[in-house]
Design an enzyme around this catalytic site. Structure first.
Site, PDB file in Angstrom:
ATOM      1  CB  SER A  22      -0.953   0.010   1.203  1.00 45.21           C
ATOM      2  OG  SER A  22      -0.238  -0.204   2.406  1.00 45.21           O
ATOM      3  CG  ASN A 110      -4.180  -4.713  12.979  1.00 44.11           C
ATOM      4  OD1 ASN A 110      -3.581  -4.640  11.902  1.00 44.11           O
ATOM      5  ND2 ASN A 110      -4.613  -5.861  13.468  1.00 44.11           N
ATOM      6  CG  HIS A 156     -41.664  22.818 -11.917  1.00 41.81           C
ATOM      7  ND1 HIS A 156     -41.764  21.535 -11.448  1.00 41.81           N
ATOM      8  CD2 HIS A 156     -42.403  23.595 -11.070  1.00 41.81           C
ATOM      9  CE1 HIS A 156     -42.547  21.518 -10.375  1.00 41.81           C
ATOM     10  NE2 HIS A 156     -42.934  22.761 -10.123  1.00 41.81           N
ATOM     11  CB  SER A 277     -15.166  24.403 -29.628  1.00 45.29           C
ATOM     12  OG  SER A 277     -15.245  23.586 -30.770  1.00 45.29           O
ATOM     13  CE  LYS A 283     -19.782  25.248 -27.930  1.00 44.91           C
ATOM     14  NZ  LYS A 283     -20.077  23.814 -27.927  1.00 44.91           N
ATOM     15  CG  ASN A 285     -17.163  24.824 -24.742  1.00 45.67           C
ATOM     16  OD1 ASN A 285     -18.166  25.347 -25.227  1.00 45.67           O
ATOM     17  ND2 ASN A 285     -16.319  24.093 -25.449  1.00 45.67           N
ATOM     18  CD  GLU A 290     -19.627  21.805 -19.695  1.00 38.66           C
ATOM     19  OE1 GLU A 290     -20.538  22.293 -20.368  1.00 38.66           O
ATOM     20  OE2 GLU A 290     -18.586  21.338 -20.194  1.00 38.66           O
ATOM     21  CD  GLN A 322      -3.256  -2.314   2.018  1.00 37.60           C
ATOM     22  OE1 GLN A 322      -2.529  -2.589   2.949  1.00 37.60           O
ATOM     23  NE2 GLN A 322      -3.073  -2.808   0.807  1.00 37.60           N
TER      24      GLN A 322
END
Ligand code: ARG
Length: 460
Positions: A22, A110, A156, A277, A283, A285, A290, A322
């Site tokens: 680990s 532990n 809505h 884009s 564009k 974005n 997002e 783990q």
């Protein structure tokens, strides 16, 4: 070299080793493992397992190791040891020889891993509380600049009643403030130290575990050794806090994406947090938002994964546990990055006040006011609702907002309407009337902003 070679005659298969190890992810707890070891060294010295002189040498070596590790923690990840506990012990032995081999007396990995992880969580919680506060401050600042910028409020996704950007931003402040307090509660719950619980039955040495807990910065020691080594509630709680907060971040991101869209154009996000884009040159974005919305999914996934991992595990420690770390680390990193990114999104954001106002005026969002007006003229609300519904249909057909209808046109649906209807249909009047606590009147918004400014200035 593994910590447990004595009972084994065969080498571990390389594929098993890499499956089992680990260190590649738990190296992140190096600092906490060393701090826990410092606490443990003092504890075993207090019951005479090591002398004061040995303690001094161990502490010096552990401090030296801490300084080395802090320089470049990531470099430990591929050092080839089974886990961070093996790494620290082996480096200690390199420094002080056989004395280093005494440190693990009365301790197990532990209780060690349970302690390390709690220490790590406690440190992360402090950072996250600051990040949440930072975002709350940004939102309160935005609310202050736009307390009276009118926008349509939606239900809505249909224009319902006008609100303001100040009110909108303060709604998210409420959510993030609950996240803050939820995390504070979680911080209190996890403030118990498992060290001294050993493998499962408790350490065989008469250590004062309350002193040890205090030494490591915990409020108290855990009360049951079996529970101590198998408890991962704090992991679940943190993942749950992260998930709920990601819901809030994601909903805010969704609102911003919508407000930034060509269709609404209330916001123009800055170039700092948008991308272009590859095909369509026009564009811009809203990638930052997002991604915040998208990344919420993996945080929820970590919570679900951990719940499933723990369900059905017998007491006490099992190696399944783990699996608690990678999901937690990723979820908290993601949450932290998203909080940060949300702050950045508000930097240089442009608000188009003409667009927001004309959108708030459209969509018949003053229809409820007309119904309330009719109620004030003695018409029962249910009947008033029906009359206004008919009036709205007529107004839509005529292509006019309600406030542009003539009194004679209103009277086709209800003869109680007079000239005094016009003032109540204005945005100013709609906002002003909502002056009960929590409403959208400008006084209420200002007092909400003042209240939160006070709360936040008391937080470091
Ligand atoms: N790497 C382990 C973990 O993260 C440490 C504890 C190992 N304990 C054991 N009994 N094998 O859970």
């Amino acid at each position: 070299m593994a910590l447990w070679g004595g009972r084994f005659t065969q080498e571990a298969d390389a594929r098993f080793k890499s499956f089992n190890d680990s260190l590649v992810f738990d190296y992140r707890m190096a600092k906490e493992d060393i701090e826990g070891s410092i606490g443990w060294a003092k504890a075993i010295a207090s019951v005479g397992i090591i002398t004061n002189d040995e303690l001094t040498r161990l502490l010096a070596a552990l401090q030296e190791l801490l300084a080395e590790v802090n320089k470049d923690p990531h470099s430990i990840a591929n050092a080839g040891f089974e886990d961070i506990h093996s790494y620290v012990e082996s480096k200690l032995i390199d420094k002080v020889g056989d004395l280093g081999k005494k440190l693990h007396t009365g301790r197990s990995r532990n209780d060690q891993v349970a302690t390390d992880l709690k220490l790590w969580c406690k440190a992360q919680v402090k950072i996250l509380l600051q990040s949440i506060t930072g975002l709350e401050k940004v939102l309160v600042g935005f609310a202050g600049n736009h307390f009276d910028t009118v926008i349509p409020g939606y239900t809505h996704l249909q224009r319902a009643q006008p609100v303001t950007f100040g009110h909108w931003a303060m709604a998210y402040v409420e959510m993030f403030d609950r996240d803050y307090h939820r995390l504070t509660n979680c911080q209190k719950m996890m403030d118990t130290c498992p060290l001294g619980s050993a493998a499962l039955a408790g350490t065989a040495y008469p250590i004062d575990r309350e002193i040890l807990a205090g030494d490591l910065g915990f409020a108290r020691a855990t009360r049951n050794s079996l529970d101590s080594v198998s408890d991962r509630d704090h992991v679940l709680e943190l993942l749950s806090c992260a998930s709920i907060s990601m819901v809030h971040l994601s909903r805010m991101a969704e609102d911003i994406i919508f407000y930034n869209s060509g269709e609404s154009a209330f916001f123009e996000l800055s170039d700092k947090v948008t991308s272009g884009s590859s095909l369509m040159p026009q564009k811009k974005n809203p990638d930052a938002c997002e991604l915040i919305r998208g990344k919420s999914g993996r945080v929820f996934g970590s919570l679900m994964g951990m719940l499933a991992t723990l369900k059905g595990l017998p007491l006490a420690y099992n190696k399944d546990m783990q699996e608690d770390k990678e999901g937690l680390f990723d979820a908290l990193d993601t949450w932290h990055d998203c909080l940060d990114m949300a702050c950045l999104v508000f930097e240089d954001i442009k608000v188009n006040k003409e667009k927001t106002l004309s959108a708030a005026k459209g969509g018949y969002s003053n229809a409820t006011e007309l119904a309330d007006y009719l109620v004030s003229k003695g018409i029962p609300f249910r009947e008033a609702h029906h009359i206004v519904g008919e009036t709205v249909v007529y107004a839509i057909k005529s292509g006019k907002p309600l406030e542009d209808l003539q009194v004679s046109e209103f009277k086709q649906f209800c003869d109680k309407v007079e000239d005094d209807v016009y003032p109540i249909l204005t945005i100013e009047s709609i906002l002003k009337k909502r002056c009960a606590k929590g409403g959208v009147s400008l006084e209420q918004i200002k007092s909400a902003i003042d209240f939160m400014n006070n709360v936040l200035s008391d937080r470091s």
